[in-house]
Scaffold this active site. Sequence first.
Site, PDB file in Angstrom:
ATOM      1  N   CYS A 127      28.520  31.023  40.287  1.00 10.70           N
ATOM      2  CA  CYS A 127      28.695  29.879  41.197  1.00 10.70           C
ATOM      3  C   CYS A 127      28.171  30.146  42.597  1.00 10.70           C
ATOM      4  O   CYS A 127      27.935  29.215  43.369  1.00 10.70           O
ATOM      5  CB  CYS A 127      30.167  29.505  41.300  1.00 10.70           C
ATOM      6  SG  CYS A 127      30.909  29.126  39.720  1.00 10.70           S
ATOM      7  N   HIS A 268      32.190  25.804  48.032  1.00  8.73           N
ATOM      8  CA  HIS A 268      32.065  25.689  46.588  1.00  8.73           C
ATOM      9  C   HIS A 268      33.079  24.658  46.085  1.00  8.73           C
ATOM     10  O   HIS A 268      34.213  24.619  46.550  1.00  8.73           O
ATOM     11  CB  HIS A 268      32.313  27.047  45.927  1.00  8.73           C
ATOM     12  CG  HIS A 268      32.198  26.989  44.438  1.00  8.73           C
ATOM     13  ND1 HIS A 268      31.184  26.292  43.802  1.00  8.73           N
ATOM     14  CD2 HIS A 268      32.967  27.521  43.448  1.00  8.73           C
ATOM     15  CE1 HIS A 268      31.341  26.411  42.495  1.00  8.73           C
ATOM     16  NE2 HIS A 268      32.410  27.143  42.264  1.00  8.73           N
ATOM     17  N   ASN A 298      33.376  21.168  38.789  1.00  9.10           N
ATOM     18  CA  ASN A 298      32.702  22.390  39.252  1.00  9.10           C
ATOM     19  C   ASN A 298      31.363  22.514  38.520  1.00  9.10           C
ATOM     20  O   ASN A 298      31.329  22.726  37.313  1.00  9.10           O
ATOM     21  CB  ASN A 298      33.626  23.579  38.937  1.00  9.10           C
ATOM     22  CG  ASN A 298      33.036  24.916  39.338  1.00  9.10           C
ATOM     23  OD1 ASN A 298      31.876  25.009  39.753  1.00  9.10           O
ATOM     24  ND2 ASN A 298      33.831  25.962  39.212  1.00  9.10           N
TER      25      ASN A 298
HETATM   26  O1  UT7 Z   1      33.717  28.631  40.138  1.00 10.21           O
HETATM   27  C1  UT7 Z   1      34.816  29.449  39.881  1.00 10.21           C
HETATM   28  C2  UT7 Z   1      35.485  28.894  38.698  1.00 10.21           C
HETATM   29  N1  UT7 Z   1      36.870  28.893  38.593  1.00 10.21           N
HETATM   30  C3  UT7 Z   1      37.818  28.516  39.489  1.00 10.21           C
HETATM   31  O2  UT7 Z   1      37.607  28.286  40.619  1.00 10.21           O
HETATM   32  C4  UT7 Z   1      39.193  28.400  38.936  1.00 10.21           C
HETATM   33  C5  UT7 Z   1      40.257  28.916  39.866  1.00 10.21           C
HETATM   34  N2  UT7 Z   1      41.575  28.602  39.298  1.00 10.21           N
HETATM   35  C6  UT7 Z   1      42.101  27.385  39.331  1.00 10.21           C
HETATM   36  O3  UT7 Z   1      41.488  26.473  39.860  1.00 10.21           O
HETATM   37  C7  UT7 Z   1      43.463  27.173  38.726  1.00 10.21           C
HETATM   38  O4  UT7 Z   1      44.057  28.425  38.438  1.00 10.21           O
HETATM   39  C8  UT7 Z   1      43.434  26.300  37.425  1.00 10.21           C
HETATM   40  C9  UT7 Z   1      43.107  24.858  37.800  1.00 10.21           C
HETATM   41  C10 UT7 Z   1      42.435  26.846  36.452  1.00 10.21           C
HETATM   42  C11 UT7 Z   1      44.819  26.284  36.786  1.00 10.21           C
HETATM   43  O5  UT7 Z   1      45.808  25.846  37.696  1.00 10.21           O
HETATM   44  P1  UT7 Z   1      47.178  26.641  37.834  1.00 10.21           P
HETATM   45  O6  UT7 Z   1      48.006  25.919  38.803  1.00 10.21           O
HETATM   46  O7  UT7 Z   1      46.830  28.079  38.141  1.00 10.21           O
HETATM   47  O8  UT7 Z   1      47.803  26.468  36.395  1.00 10.21           O
HETATM   48  P2  UT7 Z   1      48.208  27.580  35.321  1.00 10.21           P
HETATM   49  O9  UT7 Z   1      47.014  28.219  34.735  1.00 10.21           O
HETATM   50  O10 UT7 Z   1      49.277  28.460  35.910  1.00 10.21           O
HETATM   51  O11 UT7 Z   1      48.892  26.691  34.225  1.00 10.21           O
HETATM   52  C12 UT7 Z   1      50.129  26.014  34.508  1.00 10.21           C
HETATM   53  C13 UT7 Z   1      50.536  25.300  33.230  1.00 10.21           C
HETATM   54  C14 UT7 Z   1      50.521  26.200  31.998  1.00 10.21           C
HETATM   55  O12 UT7 Z   1      51.601  25.797  31.167  1.00 10.21           O
HETATM   56  P3  UT7 Z   1      52.966  26.658  31.137  1.00 10.21           P
HETATM   57  O13 UT7 Z   1      52.533  28.020  30.680  1.00 10.21           O
HETATM   58  O14 UT7 Z   1      53.463  26.646  32.543  1.00 10.21           O
HETATM   59  O15 UT7 Z   1      53.780  25.910  30.169  1.00 10.21           O
HETATM   60  C15 UT7 Z   1      49.207  25.832  31.317  1.00 10.21           C
HETATM   61  O16 UT7 Z   1      49.268  26.038  29.937  1.00 10.21           O
HETATM   62  O17 UT7 Z   1      49.605  24.241  32.969  1.00 10.21           O
HETATM   63  C16 UT7 Z   1      49.114  24.360  31.634  1.00 10.21           C
HETATM   64  N3  UT7 Z   1      47.756  23.852  31.579  1.00 10.21           N
HETATM   65  C17 UT7 Z   1      47.474  22.559  31.412  1.00 10.21           C
HETATM   66  N4  UT7 Z   1      48.248  21.488  31.192  1.00 10.21           N
HETATM   67  C18 UT7 Z   1      47.632  20.297  31.044  1.00 10.21           C
HETATM   68  C19 UT7 Z   1      46.602  24.550  31.768  1.00 10.21           C
HETATM   69  N5  UT7 Z   1      45.554  23.698  31.689  1.00 10.21           N
HETATM   70  C20 UT7 Z   1      46.074  22.469  31.467  1.00 10.21           C
HETATM   71  C21 UT7 Z   1      45.498  21.201  31.288  1.00 10.21           C
HETATM   72  N6  UT7 Z   1      46.307  20.140  31.098  1.00 10.21           N
HETATM   73  N7  UT7 Z   1      44.156  20.993  31.339  1.00 10.21           N
END
Ligand code: UT7
Length: 341
Positions: A127, A268, A298
């Site tokens: 990225c 970004h 993204n």
């Molecule tokens: O260019 C670089 C590329 N990457 C990035 O910049 C990504 C950086 N990271 C992020 O933006 C965030 O960490 C994410 C958006 C990927 C995730 O957000 P988060 O607040 O860190 O969520 P999480 O991974 O802690 O997930 C929270 C909950 C989980 O459920 P439980 O375990 O709490 O029951 C996930 O399973 O949300 C769940 N979950 C979803 N639920 C509905 C994860 N993805 C989804 C989804 N829809 N798409």
Amino acid sequence: MKRQPRSSPRSAKPRRSVSIVGTGSYVPEKILTNAALSTMVDTTDEWITTRTGIKERRIAAKGEHTSDMATKAALAAIEQAQIDPSEIELILVATATPDMYFPATACLVQQKIGALKAACLDVSAACAGFLFAVEIAQQFITSHTYDTVLVIGAEKLSSITNWTDRNTCVLFGDGAGAAILRHRGNGAHGVISTHIGSDGQYADILFMPGGGCRTPITRENAHQNLQTIHMSGKEVYKQAITAMLRASKKALDQAGLTIDDIACVIPHQANVRIIEAIADRLKIPLEKFYVNLDRYGNTSAAAVAIALDEANRSGRIKAGDYVLMVVFGGGLTWASTVIEW
Ligand code: UT7
């Protein structure tokens, strides 16, 4: 009062100025909304919007490849710069999704735009690639090697997305952005400072495990989705904020400016929460940030390039404005630049 950029620590010679004389961008027609995604995986518009700020993303048509999108963005930049493709001496395509391993996607763009005098190469910095390419371009220009360089960030992330993994598939989209960098006489507005960096210790938090020579895709492993994006979201989130803050400060310091001098920050476009955290820590209003991730998600190396073109064409950035661009990506990689527009 206009401040003088500090001379580069790498060279005591006065800098040869490098201006951005044209920008362009292209996104595919097909829109994939959060509502449509929620019929594909177990997610909701509400979750995606509140956790990322993304509402929709663009998906390339069948038969539309990274080089096609890159070419459309490049042609728009060439038109705005009012140059002939034969004047381009170097083409850099930053991408994690090249059309093929080789030849470089930059060579395919060269053929399509008819820039037959250019040397061509792809830049692999995930990225952060577009600003890595800007840094390479300005090094070639300041060293008097080339006068005119075409820099492109282009991605077809839909081709490496695991469409059954809700943790990643809601985040990404396709598109391309381009800029013509040129020496147009000393004293002209342009790139004031650049900074690039990497930390390979975190190579395993954002990567594509399959498809390379280490793990080729075979009949046996074809069902394992190895040729798709694998990401530890929370870890990337944390590292992204640290890296972008550090990179912002480096580019500002090298430019001899403070954050209050900056009219527009183009970050970004990964997650609006990351952008909010950076605005908060840099103590500048969110309104100073150009954000379009709600429309495109993204798009990796294309993201800041598309945002720069939109900010330029919409008048969001104006002649004389100081613009800070800052990015991070897999590798890990990060980069920043300050431009006097
Ligand atoms: O260019 C670089 C590329 N990457 C990035 O910049 C990504 C950086 N990271 C992020 O933006 C965030 O960490 C994410 C958006 C990927 C995730 O957000 P988060 O607040 O860190 O969520 P999480 O991974 O802690 O997930 C929270 C909950 C989980 O459920 P439980 O375990 O709490 O029951 C996930 O399973 O949300 C769940 N979950 C979803 N639920 C509905 C994860 N993805 C989804 C989804 N829809 N798409």
